[in-house]
Design a protein around this motif. Structure first.
Motif, mmCIF file in Angstrom:
data_model
loop_
_atom_site.group_PDB
_atom_site.id
_atom_site.type_symbol
_atom_site.label_atom_id
_atom_site.label_comp_id
_atom_site.label_asym_id
_atom_site.label_seq_id
_atom_site.Cartn_x
_atom_site.Cartn_y
_atom_site.Cartn_z
ATOM 1 N N ALA A 1 -1.893 -6.900 0.671
ATOM 2 C CA ALA A 1 -0.635 -6.728 1.408
ATOM 3 C C ALA A 1 0.245 -5.654 0.779
ATOM 4 O O ALA A 1 1.427 -5.860 0.536
ATOM 5 C CB ALA A 1 0.114 -8.052 1.510
ATOM 6 N N THR B 1 7.116 8.250 -2.873
ATOM 7 C CA THR B 1 6.542 7.060 -2.263
ATOM 8 C C THR B 1 6.549 5.937 -3.281
ATOM 9 O O THR B 1 6.192 6.132 -4.441
ATOM 10 C CB THR B 1 5.104 7.325 -1.797
ATOM 11 O OG1 THR B 1 5.116 8.417 -0.873
ATOM 12 C CG2 THR B 1 4.504 6.115 -1.125
ATOM 13 N N GLU C 1 4.542 -10.687 -6.515
ATOM 14 C CA GLU C 1 4.906 -9.397 -5.940
ATOM 15 C C GLU C 1 5.211 -8.427 -7.080
ATOM 16 O O GLU C 1 6.058 -8.706 -7.928
ATOM 17 C CB GLU C 1 6.132 -9.564 -5.040
ATOM 18 C CG GLU C 1 6.468 -8.365 -4.215
ATOM 19 C CD GLU C 1 5.485 -8.104 -3.073
ATOM 20 O OE1 GLU C 1 5.445 -6.959 -2.616
ATOM 21 O OE2 GLU C 1 4.776 -9.034 -2.656
ATOM 22 N N GLN D 1 -7.764 -1.542 1.293
ATOM 23 C CA GLN D 1 -7.284 -2.809 0.745
ATOM 24 C C GLN D 1 -8.294 -3.910 1.031
ATOM 25 O O GLN D 1 -8.976 -3.847 2.039
ATOM 26 C CB GLN D 1 -5.936 -3.162 1.366
ATOM 27 C CG GLN D 1 -4.872 -2.172 0.963
ATOM 28 C CD GLN D 1 -3.529 -2.539 1.555
ATOM 29 O OE1 GLN D 1 -3.216 -3.701 1.747
ATOM 30 N NE2 GLN D 1 -2.742 -1.539 1.850
ATOM 31 N N ASP E 1 2.539 -2.603 0.649
ATOM 32 C CA ASP E 1 3.512 -1.973 1.537
ATOM 33 C C ASP E 1 4.080 -0.756 0.816
ATOM 34 O O ASP E 1 4.634 -0.890 -0.280
ATOM 35 C CB ASP E 1 4.631 -2.970 1.869
ATOM 36 C CG ASP E 1 5.685 -2.369 2.776
ATOM 37 O OD1 ASP E 1 5.330 -1.535 3.631
ATOM 38 O OD2 ASP E 1 6.874 -2.727 2.615
ATOM 39 N N CYS E 2 3.928 0.421 1.426
ATOM 40 C CA CYS E 2 4.436 1.650 0.814
ATOM 41 C C CYS E 2 5.592 2.200 1.634
ATOM 42 O O CYS E 2 5.559 2.172 2.865
ATOM 43 C CB CYS E 2 3.332 2.703 0.721
ATOM 44 S SG CYS E 2 1.998 2.256 -0.405
ATOM 45 N N ARG E 3 6.579 2.681 0.946
ATOM 46 C CA ARG E 3 7.744 3.293 1.588
ATOM 47 C C ARG E 3 7.907 4.704 1.050
ATOM 48 O O ARG E 3 7.788 4.928 -0.154
ATOM 49 C CB ARG E 3 8.994 2.477 1.290
ATOM 50 C CG ARG E 3 8.952 1.115 1.933
ATOM 51 C CD ARG E 3 10.333 0.483 1.897
ATOM 52 N NE ARG E 3 10.302 -0.752 2.650
ATOM 53 C CZ ARG E 3 10.430 -1.962 2.116
ATOM 54 N NH1 ARG E 3 10.612 -2.071 0.825
ATOM 55 N NH2 ARG E 3 10.390 -3.026 2.869
ATOM 56 N N CYS F 1 5.240 1.880 -3.733
ATOM 57 C CA CYS F 1 4.392 0.835 -3.162
ATOM 58 C C CYS F 1 4.569 -0.475 -3.925
ATOM 59 O O CYS F 1 4.810 -0.477 -5.128
ATOM 60 C CB CYS F 1 2.921 1.247 -3.227
ATOM 61 S SG CYS F 1 2.505 2.705 -2.270
ATOM 62 N N SER F 2 4.422 -1.566 -3.193
ATOM 63 C CA SER F 2 4.420 -2.888 -3.827
ATOM 64 C C SER F 2 3.422 -3.756 -3.073
ATOM 65 O O SER F 2 3.066 -3.474 -1.937
ATOM 66 C CB SER F 2 5.815 -3.515 -3.801
ATOM 67 O OG SER F 2 6.242 -3.710 -2.473
ATOM 68 N N GLY F 3 2.956 -4.801 -3.743
ATOM 69 C CA GLY F 3 1.985 -5.679 -3.124
ATOM 70 C C GLY F 3 1.880 -6.990 -3.876
ATOM 71 O O GLY F 3 2.529 -7.194 -4.899
#
Length: 156
Positions: A56, A73, A89, A99, A58-60, A75-77
């Motif tokens: 899961a 950029t 997290e 992934q 999610d990159c911003r 990212c966290s997951g």
């Protein structure tokens, strides 16, 4: 005859290592400290990070053009340790295109999960630090051995 020990060529014998050898050892220690602290996160990961899987992700992408910094950029997951336990997290660093990804976590929930830390992340800083520290020490030890052997030849 003078009080100091004399060598066959007429010059007084050196008692200890040259000051530049001690300075080289000190500089080597300082540089190795700088190298190891610069590579701390990935170095610890490559050497003894906790293996697991990141899902899961999610990159911003952030637009920093106002500050003339381009874009970045983040990212966290969810990191799930291989040994079991709850997912946590965490920030994720590395290639997260396919992934779930294998990762190594450093410092528990407060750390970063590094996806496939490179070999040089652990080998290069440690090797460079050993070279920066060990080379001046080896030269100093060699110098001391030669001085001791020269002293024994003159007195014996």
């Amino acid at each position: 005859m003078s009080e100091g020990a004399e060598v066959p060529d007429g010059r007084p014998e050196e008692v200890g290592p040259a000051p530049w050898l001690a300075l080289a050892c000190l500089v080597g220690l300082i540089l190795s400290y700088v190298v190891l602290t610069h590579f701390t996160g990935e170095l610890r990961t490559a050497l003894w990070g906790e293996p697991g899987t990141v899902t899961a992700v999610d990159c911003r992408t952030y637009d920093n053009t106002v500050a003339n910094a381009g874009t970045s950029t983040s990212c966290s997951g969810a990191f799930a340790p291989d040994e079991g336990g709850p997912s946590i997290e965490v920030p994720v660093d590395g290639d997260v295109d396919a992934q779930p990804v294998r990762a190594w976590l450093v410092d528990g929930a407060s750390g970063t999960a590094y996806v496939s830390p490179t070999g040089w992340a652990g080998v290069f800083p440690v090797g460079l630090s050993l070279l920066l520290t060990g080379l001046p020490v080896a030269v100093t030890v060699n110098h001391l051995r030669r001085a001791r052997a020269r002293r024994q030849r003159v007195t014996g």
